[in-house]
Design an enzyme around this catalytic site. Structure first.
Site, short mmCIF file in Angstrom:
data_model
loop_
_atom_site.label_atom_id
_atom_site.label_comp_id
_atom_site.label_asym_id
_atom_site.label_seq_id
_atom_site.Cartn_x
_atom_site.Cartn_y
_atom_site.Cartn_z
N CYS A 1 -51.58 19.38 98.75
CA CYS A 1 -51.12 19.11 97.20
C CYS A 1 -49.88 18.04 96.80
CB CYS A 1 -51.03 20.42 96.76
SG CYS A 1 -53.32 21.14 96.49
N ARG B 1 -60.83 23.34 98.51
CA ARG B 1 -59.73 23.37 99.41
C ARG B 1 -59.41 25.44 100.09
NH1 ARG B 1 -54.98 20.46 99.79
NH2 ARG B 1 -54.36 21.98 101.15
N ASP C 1 -47.37 30.28 94.41
CA ASP C 1 -48.97 29.98 95.28
C ASP C 1 -49.43 29.93 94.07
OD1 ASP C 1 -48.40 27.97 97.42
OD2 ASP C 1 -49.56 28.91 98.25
N ASN D 1 -54.26 30.47 104.10
CA ASN D 1 -52.94 30.05 104.62
C ASN D 1 -52.08 30.83 106.07
OD1 ASN D 1 -52.14 28.26 102.80
ND2 ASN D 1 -50.57 29.26 101.46
N ARG E 1 -42.17 17.38 99.43
CA ARG E 1 -42.66 18.59 100.22
C ARG E 1 -42.08 17.86 102.14
NH1 ARG E 1 -48.42 21.21 99.78
NH2 ARG E 1 -47.47 22.83 99.99
C1 UD1 Z 1 -46.55 26.73 102.33
C2 UD1 Z 1 -47.72 27.09 102.11
C3 UD1 Z 1 -48.28 26.28 100.12
C4 UD1 Z 1 -47.45 27.71 99.53
C5 UD1 Z 1 -45.63 27.48 100.32
C6 UD1 Z 1 -44.54 27.86 100.41
C7 UD1 Z 1 -49.00 26.59 103.82
C8 UD1 Z 1 -50.49 25.93 104.76
N1 UD1 Z 1 -48.84 26.58 102.28
O1 UD1 Z 1 -46.21 25.57 102.64
O2 UD1 Z 1 -49.35 27.25 99.99
O3 UD1 Z 1 -46.70 27.58 98.33
O4 UD1 Z 1 -45.66 27.81 102.19
O5 UD1 Z 1 -44.48 29.74 99.89
O6 UD1 Z 1 -48.67 27.87 104.58
N2 UD1 Z 1 -38.63 22.35 102.86
C9 UD1 Z 1 -38.35 21.68 103.50
N3 UD1 Z 1 -38.35 21.17 104.48
C10 UD1 Z 1 -38.90 21.13 105.35
C11 UD1 Z 1 -40.05 22.62 105.09
C12 UD1 Z 1 -39.62 22.85 103.87
O7 UD1 Z 1 -37.53 21.62 102.70
O8 UD1 Z 1 -38.71 21.17 106.36
C13 UD1 Z 1 -38.82 23.03 101.54
C14 UD1 Z 1 -39.74 22.62 100.46
O9 UD1 Z 1 -39.89 21.64 99.84
C15 UD1 Z 1 -40.03 24.07 99.95
C16 UD1 Z 1 -39.33 25.13 101.07
O10 UD1 Z 1 -38.92 24.99 101.52
O11 UD1 Z 1 -38.60 23.61 98.50
C17 UD1 Z 1 -40.60 25.88 101.24
O12 UD1 Z 1 -41.77 25.46 101.80
P1 UD1 Z 1 -42.53 26.16 102.76
O13 UD1 Z 1 -42.33 27.07 102.87
O14 UD1 Z 1 -42.47 25.08 103.80
O15 UD1 Z 1 -44.18 25.50 102.47
P2 UD1 Z 1 -45.45 25.60 103.36
O16 UD1 Z 1 -45.03 25.73 104.58
O17 UD1 Z 1 -45.28 23.53 103.50
#
Ligand code: UD1
Length: 419
Positions: A116, A398, A306, A23, A121
């Site tokens: 995934c 991946r 994770d 990540n 998301r």
């Molecule tokens: C990253 C990690 C992933 C991990 C996740 C949470 C990477 C590439 N992936 O994913 O492995 O499972 O953090 O630790 O680093 N959300 C919103 N709006 C947004 C963005 C997020 O509502 O614009 C929500 C998501 O649905 C989720 C929460 O915020 O419920 C946290 O998500 P986020 O920390 O953004 O996950 P990722 O960055 O996609």
């Protein structure tokens, strides 16, 4: 079709080294687009997400040289070319190209991100931050266009409604060369955020507060080349620690930063797992009589979502009942039916996973539905009596560097077969 075949029930021992953090590296590579000279990364994991990002960088005009775990990227030739859906949708982290292209060119046309299936998301927080920095957003088929009116993007005061790793990093990347100051409030605090800030600062950026919930970025005009060591992957470490506790006869997991795993280690201790924390490794002893516990995920420094799936097979060996509640991704439960297929007493009840143990798993034909569910199936396969065949293994590759080689060296009977 590729499959992983495991003949389970073998006791494992020895040493396994953790690779660089997935990540982190998936953000570090796109961030390099902002530099005006060569950037070298050390400790780059051999995972297919890195292969995909390299392909994308090369197609945009970057020169890339990969030698083992060292990756040298010269981003000077990167052109502001549209990156259509097909190239981009294999990985979630392709959203970091929005931030880096916007920061370098003031515009970006990039396909919508994939990744995934963990339920919904959204990327609304990323887009809200870019809009606050002066970008307008429009859609072109399955791509998104971010653009300003010819002006570079500017700093902004941004409050994240939800704590988001991706939105925090993406805003930081875009803000590094924006005009003026950006403040991110309610920022995520994951170690990967500090790693990206460290790279950007070593490239000449002015970022303070990474690792806390307020990050302040003073935009600079240029960023230069540098060399950077990727932090160890705490999720890979946690996966091998759970595996070692489930099937190990004494396994040392090396290249571990204990500080990144405190809540996870505390949970394992609550179960009765015996571990010795060493300078940059953790020795996990053979276990018996583990106690069932409940797990609730939350943003860092809480229990990582994770690691919820990779710890599940270990929980199944424990005595008693427990529940898993994932507050980040409520629908991250795809591993549950596969574990049940292997004979586990586990099910989804409402918004939680409930299990009852101890369980003796039996080998079965199962499917990796996402990256961390796949890791859970590998551990379950190592624990089970008999043969386990895992399909859809592209997900596993991946994110787990050289997983077959690492497990074979510990004594596992595991093979990747092509049919
Ligand atoms: C990253 C990690 C992933 C991990 C996740 C949470 C990477 C590439 N992936 O994913 O492995 O499972 O953090 O630790 O680093 N959300 C919103 N709006 C947004 C963005 C997020 O509502 O614009 C929500 C998501 O649905 C989720 C929460 O915020 O419920 C946290 O998500 P986020 O920390 O953004 O996950 P990722 O960055 O996609």
């Amino acid at each position: 079709m590729r499959k992983i075949i495991i003949n389970g029930g073998k006791p494992l021992s020895g040493e396994v080294a953790v690779s660089g953090a997935k990540n982190s590296v998936v953000a570090l590579i796109p961030a390099i687009i902002l530099a005006d000279d060569i950037v070298t990364l050390d400790g780059v994991p051999a995972i297919s997400d890195v292969d995909s990002l390299i392909d994308i960088m090369v197609s945009m005009g970057a020169k890339v040289n990969r030698d083992g775990e060292t990756l040298e990227i010269d981003p000077r030739g990167v052109k502001d070319v549209p990156m259509p859906y097909g190239k981009i949708n294999s990985l979630r982290a392709s959203y970091y190209f929005y931030g880096s292209l916007l920061g370098r060119f003031g515009q970006a046309v990039v396909g919508l991100p994939g990744g995934c299936d963990l339920g919904p998301r959204p990327i609304d927080l990323h887009l809200k931050a870019f809009e606050a920095m002066g970008a307008s957003i429009s859609y072109e088929g399955e791509s998104m266009r971010l653009a300003t009116d010819g002006e570079p993007i500017h700093g902004a005061h941004i409050y994240m409604d939800t704590v988001s790793v991706g939105a925090t990093i993406n805003t930081m990347i875009a803000a590094a060369k924006a005009k003026g100051r950006t403040v991110i409030e309610n920022a995520a605090r994951e170690p990967e955020i500090i790693d990206v800030a460290t790279l950007l600062n070593n490239m000449g950026a002015h970022i303070r507060g990474a690792g806390t919930d307020v990050i302040v970025i003073e935009g600079v005009e240029t960023l230069h080349g540098t060399r950077h060591q990727v932090i160890p992957d705490r999720i890979e470490a946690g996966t091998y620690i759970a595996m070692a506790a489930a099937v190990g006869q004494g396994i040392r997991v090396t290249n571990v930063l204990y500080e990144h795993l405190e809540s996870y280690i505390a949970k394992l201790e609550e179960m009765g797992v015996r571990m010795t924390v060493e300078e940059d490794s953790i020795f996990v002893e053979a276990q018996e009589n583990l106690k069932a516990v409940s797990v609730k995920t939350s943003p860092y420094p809480g229990f990582a979502t994770d690691l919820q799936q990779p710890i599940t097979p270990l929980l199944l060996t424990a005595q008693g009942r427990g529940a898993i509640v994932d507050t980040i991704y409520e629908k991250r439960v795809n591993h549950v039916p596969e574990m049940a297929r292997m004979g586990a007493d586990i099910s989804v009840v409402g918004s939680q996973i409930v299990y009852n143990g101890p369980n003796q798993l039996s080998g079965a034909q199962v499917k990796a539905t996402d990256l961390r569910a796949g890791a859970a199936l590998v551990i379950a396969g190592l624990m089970a009596q008999g043969k386990t065949e895992i399909t859809n293994i592209e997900f596993i590759l991946r994110g787990y560097s050289n997983i077959i080689e690492k497990l074979t060296a510990l004594g596992a009977d595991i093979q990747l077969v092509e049919e």
